[in-house]
Design a protein around this motif. Structure first.
Motif, PDB file in Angstrom:
ATOM      1  N   LEU A 121     -41.875  -4.980 -42.944  1.00  0.00           N
ATOM      2  CA  LEU A 121     -41.078  -3.802 -43.357  1.00  0.00           C
ATOM      3  C   LEU A 121     -39.590  -4.089 -43.206  1.00  0.00           C
ATOM      4  CD1 LEU A 121     -43.013  -0.912 -41.524  1.00  0.00           C
ATOM      5  CD2 LEU A 121     -43.140  -1.489 -43.953  1.00  0.00           C
ATOM      6  N   ILE A 122     -39.230  -4.652 -42.049  1.00  0.00           N
ATOM      7  CA  ILE A 122     -37.806  -4.897 -41.775  1.00  0.00           C
ATOM      8  C   ILE A 122     -37.250  -5.910 -42.779  1.00  0.00           C
ATOM      9  CG2 ILE A 122     -36.199  -5.856 -40.062  1.00  0.00           C
ATOM     10  CD1 ILE A 122     -38.102  -4.521 -37.936  1.00  0.00           C
ATOM     11  N   GLY A 123     -38.019  -6.964 -43.036  1.00  0.00           N
ATOM     12  CA  GLY A 123     -37.584  -7.983 -44.001  1.00  0.00           C
ATOM     13  C   GLY A 123     -37.369  -7.383 -45.387  1.00  0.00           C
ATOM     14  N   ARG A 124     -38.300  -6.537 -45.832  1.00  0.00           N
ATOM     15  CA  ARG A 124     -38.177  -5.927 -47.169  1.00  0.00           C
ATOM     16  C   ARG A 124     -36.940  -5.043 -47.258  1.00  0.00           C
ATOM     17  NH1 ARG A 124     -44.042  -3.426 -48.841  1.00  0.00           N
ATOM     18  NH2 ARG A 124     -45.295  -5.327 -48.691  1.00  0.00           N
ATOM     19  N   LEU A 125     -36.714  -4.233 -46.222  1.00  0.00           N
ATOM     20  CA  LEU A 125     -35.604  -3.270 -46.304  1.00  0.00           C
ATOM     21  C   LEU A 125     -34.258  -3.969 -46.223  1.00  0.00           C
ATOM     22  CD1 LEU A 125     -37.143  -0.332 -44.248  1.00  0.00           C
ATOM     23  CD2 LEU A 125     -36.889  -0.489 -46.715  1.00  0.00           C
ATOM     24  N   LEU A 126     -34.157  -4.994 -45.345  1.00  0.00           N
ATOM     25  CA  LEU A 126     -32.898  -5.756 -45.283  1.00  0.00           C
ATOM     26  C   LEU A 126     -32.638  -6.434 -46.626  1.00  0.00           C
ATOM     27  CD1 LEU A 126     -33.043  -7.353 -41.710  1.00  0.00           C
ATOM     28  CD2 LEU A 126     -31.390  -5.650 -42.529  1.00  0.00           C
ATOM     29  N   ASN A 127     -33.692  -6.913 -47.240  1.00  0.00           N
ATOM     30  CA  ASN A 127     -33.560  -7.567 -48.538  1.00  0.00           C
ATOM     31  C   ASN A 127     -33.094  -6.564 -49.601  1.00  0.00           C
ATOM     32  OD1 ASN A 127     -33.850  -9.911 -50.070  1.00  0.00           O
ATOM     33  ND2 ASN A 127     -35.784  -9.141 -50.912  1.00  0.00           N
ATOM     34  N   ARG A 128     -33.705  -5.371 -49.607  1.00  0.00           N
ATOM     35  CA  ARG A 128     -33.286  -4.345 -50.570  1.00  0.00           C
ATOM     36  C   ARG A 128     -31.829  -3.961 -50.321  1.00  0.00           C
ATOM     37  NH1 ARG A 128     -36.575   1.237 -50.976  1.00  0.00           N
ATOM     38  NH2 ARG A 128     -35.640   1.568 -48.936  1.00  0.00           N
ATOM     39  N   GLY A 129     -31.426  -3.928 -49.036  1.00  0.00           N
ATOM     40  CA  GLY A 129     -30.071  -3.530 -48.684  1.00  0.00           C
ATOM     41  C   GLY A 129     -28.997  -4.428 -49.274  1.00  0.00           C
ATOM     42  N   LYS A 130     -29.381  -5.688 -49.599  1.00  0.00           N
ATOM     43  CA  LYS A 130     -28.383  -6.617 -50.175  1.00  0.00           C
ATOM     44  C   LYS A 130     -27.921  -6.141 -51.541  1.00  0.00           C
ATOM     45  CE  LYS A 130     -30.484 -10.676 -48.036  1.00  0.00           C
ATOM     46  NZ  LYS A 130     -31.491 -11.698 -48.333  1.00  0.00           N
ATOM     47  N   THR A 131     -28.777  -5.391 -52.251  1.00  0.00           N
ATOM     48  CA  THR A 131     -28.431  -5.009 -53.628  1.00  0.00           C
ATOM     49  C   THR A 131     -28.458  -3.510 -53.882  1.00  0.00           C
ATOM     50  OG1 THR A 131     -30.738  -5.302 -54.223  1.00  0.00           O
ATOM     51  CG2 THR A 131     -29.267  -7.170 -54.670  1.00  0.00           C
ATOM     52  N   SER A 132     -29.127  -2.725 -53.021  1.00  0.00           N
ATOM     53  CA  SER A 132     -29.374  -1.313 -53.368  1.00  0.00           C
ATOM     54  C   SER A 132     -28.164  -0.422 -53.157  1.00  0.00           C
ATOM     55  CB  SER A 132     -30.526  -0.767 -52.522  1.00  0.00           C
ATOM     56  OG  SER A 132     -30.120  -0.690 -51.157  1.00  0.00           O
ATOM     57  N   GLY A 133     -27.236  -0.853 -52.318  1.00  0.00           N
ATOM     58  CA  GLY A 133     -26.129   0.037 -51.967  1.00  0.00           C
ATOM     59  C   GLY A 133     -26.565   1.148 -51.022  1.00  0.00           C
TER      60      GLY A 133
END
Ligand code: B4P
Length: 193
Positions: A121-133
């Motif tokens: 979960l943490i890996g996915r959300l940090l990854n999304r955070g790079k582009t999602s704003g």
């Protein structure tokens, strides 16, 4: 009506799978996360209040999200069903939802609960955070706070629907399409939409 709750911790794939499910089954998608983010973008009083909680990884107060869902349900009297994504997140929200649906002589038919491990979960959300704003996806401390909120306040919602034997637990790790196929099998085992 056929009503589904897509349930799971932050980053478990609720938003991802919801997009596919509403396309396939023609349900009305009600995502409290999306509704709250729209309020924030529009700088409404509700949005400004919600942002303080979301930026800290906390749940927004029940009264706010229940009010949003009440008006969304009432605006869609002809719906053949709703897909609830990220709602309910507390037992009080689930009790309110049951009452709102009962007003329409309807109910939750199935709770599809995505199961994903914490580090994934943490890996996915940090990854999304790079582009999602999304401000709640960039800081690991905030993400861990969201997971703690989930464990303390949201996980008991599954227990509420377990009492009525409505919860189906589905593995949420692996290919998005495979998970989607499993969710569809579970829906179609209950009702052809
Ligand atoms: P939400 O908008 O509901 O967001 P979320 O739980 O963080 O994400 P979701 O689970 O939908 O993300 P997804 O897995 O699809 O909530 C945000 C905040 O709003 C909450 O923290 C809270 O403050 C507030 N809030 C919302 N509803 C509330 C309520 N009812 N009561 C109180 N407060 C409320 O996506 C995550 C990432 O994983 C994506 O990048 C995706 O591409 C990726 N992914 C998805 N499936 C994958 C797979 N199988 N493999 C690999 N990656 C995958």
């Amino acid at each position: 009506m056929f009503n589904i709750i897509l349930f799971g911790p932050p980053g478990s794939g609720k938003g991802t799978q919801s997009e596919r499910l509403i396309d396939k089954y023609g349900l009305i998608h009600l995502s409290t996360g999306n509704l709250l983010r729209e309020e924030i973008v529009n700088k409404t009083a509700l949005g400004l209040e919600a942002k303080r909680f979301m930026d800290n990884g906390q749940l927004v107060p029940d009264s706010v999200v229940i009010g949003m869902i009440r008006s969304a349900i009432r605006q869609n009297p002809q719906a053949k069903g709703f897909l609830f994504d990220g709602f309910p997140r507390t037992v009080a929200q689930s009790e309110a939802l049951d009452e709102l649906l009962a007003e329409n002589k309807s109910e939750i038919n199935v709770v599809l609960a995505l199961q994903v491990g914490e580090e994934e979960l943490i890996g996915r959300l940090l990854n999304r955070g790079k582009t999602s704003g999304r401000s709640d996806d960039v800081n690991e401390g905030v993400i861990r706070a969201r997971i703690t909120e989930y464990e303390n306040k949201t996980a008991p919602v599954a227990g509420h629907y377990d009492l009525a034997d409505k919860v189906v637990r589905v593995k949420g790790e692996g290919e998005v399409e495979e998970i989607f196929d499993t969710l569809c099998d579970e829906i179609e085992a209950r009702k052809v939409l």
